[in-house]
Design a protein around this motif. Sequence first.
Motif, PDB file in Angstrom:
ATOM      1  N   ALA A  68       0.821  -1.214   0.000  1.00  4.68           N
ATOM      2  CA  ALA A  68       0.000   0.000   0.000  1.00  4.68           C
ATOM      3  C   ALA A  68       0.852   1.260   0.000  1.00  4.68           C
ATOM      4  N   SER A  69       2.102   1.146   0.379  1.00  5.89           N
ATOM      5  CA  SER A  69       2.966   2.328   0.328  1.00  5.89           C
ATOM      6  C   SER A  69       3.199   2.783  -1.105  1.00  5.89           C
ATOM      7  N   VAL A  70       2.946   1.898  -2.077  1.00  7.18           N
ATOM      8  CA  VAL A  70       3.039   2.291  -3.484  1.00  7.18           C
ATOM      9  C   VAL A  70       1.998   3.372  -3.790  1.00  7.18           C
ATOM     10  N   LEU A  71       0.859   3.322  -3.138  1.00  8.28           N
ATOM     11  CA  LEU A  71      -0.184   4.312  -3.348  1.00  8.28           C
ATOM     12  C   LEU A  71       0.107   5.609  -2.617  1.00  8.28           C
ATOM     13  N   PHE A  72       0.562   5.524  -1.382  1.00  9.47           N
ATOM     14  CA  PHE A  72       0.692   6.719  -0.553  1.00  9.47           C
ATOM     15  C   PHE A  72       2.074   7.359  -0.576  1.00  9.47           C
ATOM     16  N   VAL A  73       3.120   6.564  -0.637  1.00 10.75           N
ATOM     17  CA  VAL A  73       4.468   7.101  -0.471  1.00 10.75           C
ATOM     18  C   VAL A  73       5.142   7.421  -1.798  1.00 10.75           C
ATOM     19  N   ALA A  74       5.090   6.510  -2.759  1.00 11.39           N
ATOM     20  CA  ALA A  74       5.834   6.706  -4.011  1.00 11.39           C
ATOM     21  C   ALA A  74       5.432   7.980  -4.758  1.00 11.39           C
ATOM     22  N   PRO A  75       4.134   8.258  -4.958  1.00 13.98           N
ATOM     23  CA  PRO A  75       3.794   9.499  -5.662  1.00 13.98           C
ATOM     24  C   PRO A  75       4.167  10.749  -4.869  1.00 13.98           C
ATOM     25  N   MET A  76       4.011  10.686  -3.558  1.00 11.00           N
ATOM     26  CA  MET A  76       4.325  11.857  -2.745  1.00 11.00           C
ATOM     27  C   MET A  76       5.835  12.071  -2.643  1.00 11.00           C
ATOM     28  N   ALA A  77       6.597  10.977  -2.709  1.00 13.21           N
ATOM     29  CA  ALA A  77       8.055  11.112  -2.705  1.00 13.21           C
ATOM     30  C   ALA A  77       8.529  11.810  -3.973  1.00 13.21           C
ATOM     31  N   ALA A  78       7.790  11.654  -5.064  1.00  9.85           N
ATOM     32  CA  ALA A  78       8.143  12.353  -6.295  1.00  9.85           C
ATOM     33  C   ALA A  78       7.776  13.831  -6.228  1.00  9.85           C
ATOM     34  N   LEU A  79       6.851  14.194  -5.374  1.00 11.59           N
ATOM     35  CA  LEU A  79       6.431  15.602  -5.245  1.00 11.59           C
ATOM     36  C   LEU A  79       7.280  16.404  -4.261  1.00 11.59           C
ATOM     37  N   ILE A  80       7.763  15.785  -3.222  1.00  9.85           N
ATOM     38  CA  ILE A  80       8.427  16.536  -2.155  1.00  9.85           C
ATOM     39  C   ILE A  80       9.731  17.200  -2.593  1.00  9.85           C
ATOM     40  N   PRO A  81      10.648  16.522  -3.311  1.00  7.25           N
ATOM     41  CA  PRO A  81      11.884  17.228  -3.696  1.00  7.25           C
ATOM     42  C   PRO A  81      11.672  18.502  -4.520  1.00  7.25           C
ATOM     43  N   PRO A  82      10.769  18.530  -5.517  1.00  4.65           N
ATOM     44  CA  PRO A  82      10.600  19.791  -6.243  1.00  4.65           C
ATOM     45  C   PRO A  82       9.990  20.901  -5.387  1.00  4.65           C
ATOM     46  N   PHE A  83       9.150  20.530  -4.432  1.00  2.84           N
ATOM     47  CA  PHE A  83       8.498  21.553  -3.622  1.00  2.84           C
ATOM     48  C   PHE A  83       9.386  22.079  -2.505  1.00  2.84           C
ATOM     49  N   LEU A  84      10.187  21.203  -1.887  1.00  2.00           N
ATOM     50  CA  LEU A  84      11.036  21.643  -0.776  1.00  2.00           C
ATOM     51  C   LEU A  84      12.431  22.054  -1.213  1.00  2.00           C
ATOM     52  N   HIS A  86      13.789  23.142  -4.374  1.00  2.00           N
ATOM     53  CA  HIS A  86      13.582  23.584  -5.756  1.00  2.00           C
ATOM     54  C   HIS A  86      14.884  23.645  -6.546  1.00  2.00           C
ATOM     55  N   GLY A  87      15.948  24.150  -5.972  1.00  2.00           N
ATOM     56  CA  GLY A  87      17.213  24.255  -6.683  1.00  2.00           C
ATOM     57  C   GLY A  87      17.906  22.914  -6.870  1.00  2.00           C
ATOM     58  N   PHE A  88      17.629  21.950  -6.018  1.00  2.00           N
ATOM     59  CA  PHE A  88      18.285  20.646  -6.082  1.00  2.00           C
ATOM     60  C   PHE A  88      17.854  19.852  -7.302  1.00  2.00           C
ATOM     61  N   VAL A  89      16.587  19.909  -7.658  1.00  2.00           N
ATOM     62  CA  VAL A  89      16.070  19.078  -8.739  1.00  2.00           C
ATOM     63  C   VAL A  89      16.001  19.811 -10.065  1.00  2.00           C
ATOM     64  N   GLY A  90      16.452  21.028 -10.110  1.00  2.00           N
ATOM     65  CA  GLY A  90      16.450  21.777 -11.355  1.00  2.00           C
ATOM     66  C   GLY A  90      15.362  22.838 -11.346  1.00  2.00           C
ATOM     67  N   PRO A  91      15.603  23.929 -12.024  1.00  2.00           N
ATOM     68  CA  PRO A  91      14.654  25.033 -11.980  1.00  2.00           C
ATOM     69  C   PRO A  91      13.373  24.776 -12.772  1.00  2.00           C
ATOM     70  N   GLU A  92      13.401  23.906 -13.735  1.00  2.00           N
ATOM     71  CA  GLU A  92      12.242  23.680 -14.598  1.00  2.00           C
ATOM     72  C   GLU A  92      11.598  22.328 -14.325  1.00  2.00           C
ATOM     73  N   THR A  93      11.166  22.100 -13.104  1.00  2.00           N
ATOM     74  CA  THR A  93      10.540  20.824 -12.774  1.00  2.00           C
ATOM     75  C   THR A  93       9.035  20.995 -12.850  1.00  2.00           C
ATOM     76  N   GLY A  94       8.453  20.477 -13.890  1.00  2.00           N
ATOM     77  CA  GLY A  94       7.011  20.536 -14.091  1.00  2.00           C
ATOM     78  C   GLY A  94       6.381  19.174 -13.889  1.00  2.00           C
ATOM     79  N   ILE A  95       5.128  19.074 -14.269  1.00  2.00           N
ATOM     80  CA  ILE A  95       4.379  17.842 -14.013  1.00  2.00           C
ATOM     81  C   ILE A  95       4.920  16.662 -14.823  1.00  2.00           C
ATOM     82  N   LYS A  96       5.456  16.908 -16.007  1.00  2.00           N
ATOM     83  CA  LYS A  96       5.992  15.792 -16.794  1.00  2.00           C
ATOM     84  C   LYS A  96       7.181  15.143 -16.095  1.00  2.00           C
ATOM     85  N   ARG A  97       8.069  15.942 -15.562  1.00  2.00           N
ATOM     86  CA  ARG A  97       9.232  15.408 -14.849  1.00  2.00           C
ATOM     87  C   ARG A  97       8.800  14.727 -13.553  1.00  2.00           C
TER      88      ARG A  97
END
Length: 170
Positions: A68-84, A86-97
């Motif tokens: 069940a962590s595939v539902l709750f953790v994996a998608p949110m783990a992809a969201l947290i680095p761009p939001f917290l 921003h400079g680490f993952v690149g300046p142009e991180t949009g929904i496709k990335r």
Amino acid sequence: MPEPGPLFLPMLAIMAFVVVMGAALLALIWLVSTRAPNRFLRAAAPIAVMLLGLIWLKDTDAGNLIAASVLFVAPMAALIPPFLFHGFVGPETGIKRIVACDLVVSLFAVGFAFFFVLSGLSMVPWIYWHTPVSNGVIYLVVVAVDLLLAAGVYKGMERIGVLGVNEGCT
């Protein structure tokens, strides 16, 4: 690892459904988070989803918790680095990335869930005590691994130029 049993294909179909549901949850949380005025509030929604997942799964067994962590953790783990970070993952991180990172992290999580259950590790007593504390520890380890994997995927995408500067949301 033992050979897959008769439930392998139904489990695979269920996990594929869970990955798709995770992508839908990712899109919903992304829409909500991008409307937030500052970085802390952007990260609050994904973190809240992960905490709600922990609260909901605290009384399950280790195999179901990992699956069940595939539902709750994996998608949110992809969201947290761009939001917290921003400079680490690149300046142009949009929904496709973000979706590309989610796909990699989710496939890794599904593979680990299959390995964890089919190998019998989910029933090893020193890993699983069937208490909320042990489930919380397992869940936090999954969160940490998925966050590190997402950060690595973002760094890899930035290094090789996958979905680079002209990404956009068209």
